[in-house]
Design a protein around this motif. Sequence first.
Motif, mmCIF file in Angstrom:
data_model
loop_
_atom_site.group_PDB
_atom_site.id
_atom_site.type_symbol
_atom_site.label_atom_id
_atom_site.label_comp_id
_atom_site.label_asym_id
_atom_site.label_seq_id
_atom_site.Cartn_x
_atom_site.Cartn_y
_atom_site.Cartn_z
ATOM 1 N N GLN A 1 14.599 -13.136 13.298
ATOM 2 C CA GLN A 1 15.709 -12.191 13.452
ATOM 3 C C GLN A 1 15.695 -11.157 12.334
ATOM 4 O O GLN A 1 15.957 -9.969 12.574
ATOM 5 N N SER A 2 15.375 -11.574 11.120
ATOM 6 C CA SER A 2 15.328 -10.630 10.009
ATOM 7 C C SER A 2 14.197 -9.629 10.175
ATOM 8 O O SER A 2 14.325 -8.469 9.768
ATOM 9 N N ASP A 3 13.078 -10.066 10.743
ATOM 10 C CA ASP A 3 12.006 -9.116 11.051
ATOM 11 C C ASP A 3 12.517 -8.039 12.006
ATOM 12 O O ASP A 3 12.268 -6.844 11.816
ATOM 13 N N GLN A 4 13.233 -8.464 13.036
ATOM 14 C CA GLN A 4 13.739 -7.517 14.033
ATOM 15 C C GLN A 4 14.759 -6.562 13.412
ATOM 16 O O GLN A 4 14.728 -5.346 13.667
ATOM 17 N N LEU A 5 15.650 -7.085 12.592
ATOM 18 C CA LEU A 5 16.629 -6.235 11.916
ATOM 19 C C LEU A 5 15.932 -5.277 10.956
ATOM 20 O O LEU A 5 16.326 -4.112 10.818
ATOM 21 N N GLY A 6 14.887 -5.772 10.292
ATOM 22 C CA GLY A 6 14.131 -4.923 9.391
ATOM 23 C C GLY A 6 13.487 -3.755 10.117
ATOM 24 O O GLY A 6 13.488 -2.618 9.625
ATOM 25 N N VAL A 7 12.925 -4.023 11.301
ATOM 26 C CA VAL A 7 12.337 -2.961 12.119
ATOM 27 C C VAL A 7 13.395 -1.916 12.468
ATOM 28 O O VAL A 7 13.170 -0.705 12.345
ATOM 29 N N GLY B 1 1.374 -4.610 8.303
ATOM 30 C CA GLY B 1 0.536 -4.718 7.115
ATOM 31 C C GLY B 1 1.072 -5.739 6.132
ATOM 32 O O GLY B 1 0.303 -6.453 5.475
ATOM 33 N N VAL B 2 2.400 -5.823 6.026
ATOM 34 C CA VAL B 2 3.019 -6.829 5.153
ATOM 35 C C VAL B 2 2.685 -8.236 5.648
ATOM 36 O O VAL B 2 2.362 -9.134 4.866
ATOM 37 N N GLU C 1 0.802 -1.219 0.000
ATOM 38 C CA GLU C 1 0.000 0.000 0.000
ATOM 39 C C GLU C 1 0.836 1.272 0.000
ATOM 40 O O GLU C 1 0.328 2.346 -0.337
ATOM 41 N N ASN C 2 2.111 1.184 0.373
ATOM 42 C CA ASN C 2 2.937 2.385 0.458
ATOM 43 C C ASN C 2 4.415 2.002 0.501
ATOM 44 O O ASN C 2 4.755 0.815 0.602
ATOM 45 N N VAL C 3 5.276 3.026 0.441
ATOM 46 C CA VAL C 3 6.717 2.751 0.423
ATOM 47 C C VAL C 3 7.206 2.229 1.770
ATOM 48 O O VAL C 3 8.237 1.541 1.833
ATOM 49 N N ASP C 4 6.485 2.519 2.840
ATOM 50 C CA ASP C 4 6.886 2.005 4.148
ATOM 51 C C ASP C 4 6.752 0.479 4.184
ATOM 52 O O ASP C 4 7.598 -0.214 4.761
ATOM 53 N N GLN C 5 5.687 -0.044 3.575
ATOM 54 C CA GLN C 5 5.545 -1.501 3.498
ATOM 55 C C GLN C 5 6.630 -2.099 2.619
ATOM 56 O O GLN C 5 7.167 -3.173 2.931
ATOM 57 N N LEU C 6 6.974 -1.413 1.537
ATOM 58 C CA LEU C 6 8.081 -1.878 0.692
ATOM 59 C C LEU C 6 9.376 -1.890 1.501
ATOM 60 O O LEU C 6 10.171 -2.836 1.401
ATOM 61 N N ALA C 7 9.577 -0.863 2.323
ATOM 62 C CA ALA C 7 10.756 -0.817 3.185
ATOM 63 C C ALA C 7 10.752 -1.984 4.170
ATOM 64 O O ALA C 7 11.809 -2.534 4.495
ATOM 65 N N GLY C 8 9.563 -2.364 4.640
ATOM 66 C CA GLY C 8 9.471 -3.508 5.543
ATOM 67 C C GLY C 8 9.925 -4.791 4.873
ATOM 68 O O GLY C 8 10.650 -5.601 5.460
ATOM 69 N N VAL C 9 9.507 -4.988 3.629
ATOM 70 C CA VAL C 9 9.904 -6.183 2.872
ATOM 71 C C VAL C 9 11.405 -6.181 2.615
ATOM 72 O O VAL C 9 12.107 -7.172 2.886
#
Length: 256
Positions: free
Chosen positions: A194-200, A215-216, A127-135
């Motif tokens: 761990q990758s989720d945490q690093l992504g955050v 949202g992702v 839905e937005n660039v923030d979700q893309l950044a999350g991925v």
Amino acid sequence: MKRGGGKIRLFIGLAIVAFAVIKYCGSAETNEHTGEKQYIDLTVNEEIALGLQAAPSMIQQHGGLYQNQEYQNIVDAVGQKLVQSSIGKSTDYRYEFHLLADERTINAFALPGGQCFITYALYSQLENVDQLAGVLGHEIGHVVAKHSAARMSQQGLAQGVITGVSVGTEGGGQAAEAIAQMITMKYGRDDELQSDQLGVQMMLDAGFDPYEMIGVMEILKAAGGPNRTPEFQSTHPDPENRIERIKEAIEYYKRS
């Protein structure tokens, strides 16, 4: 004679297992970016070379690159912003971001050394660039944490156990393979969390809204449908569990 042959088989099998374990333990190192002890026998340059070598094949498997330069530019910009604003900048990896033409498979993944991919099927649902950044932050996390290199070492250990038990015992190969599979599955789920945490952490460092990663997870949950494989049989944690851990990571890094 048969009993003596069995003893010889057992000795050889134990030697194979011992060699695999010694080789694995001898590759111990501390990841300077995560502080985690890992077992890796690849150099950074070897990781980069492997990723670059495998990238064309992965692109081909997903129908090539998506032919829209505007969308590719957005993927590049978000990916590079994440790298340049986070621990990714302090690594020697060669980060490249690819938007794949696959319109059916909702997926994103990373190869050793910094090659990161997202399918158009997933990109189109964001839905937005923030979700893309999350991925992309999640995938950069896999690279920084050296998950692919660690998994290769783990698989080498598992294969040594399988071979050793198969040689040393009659009919033991199937049981050994099942044990080895469970070992690598557990590592896979831990890697994802761990990758989720690093992504955050990277999203916060780069100025993106980390709550959009939730949202992702909702998109991935919907893509899995009502008949998802139970978590303990999958290399990926259940999206609901990931959401809870993401919320915890957001609160932790905001306090830090």
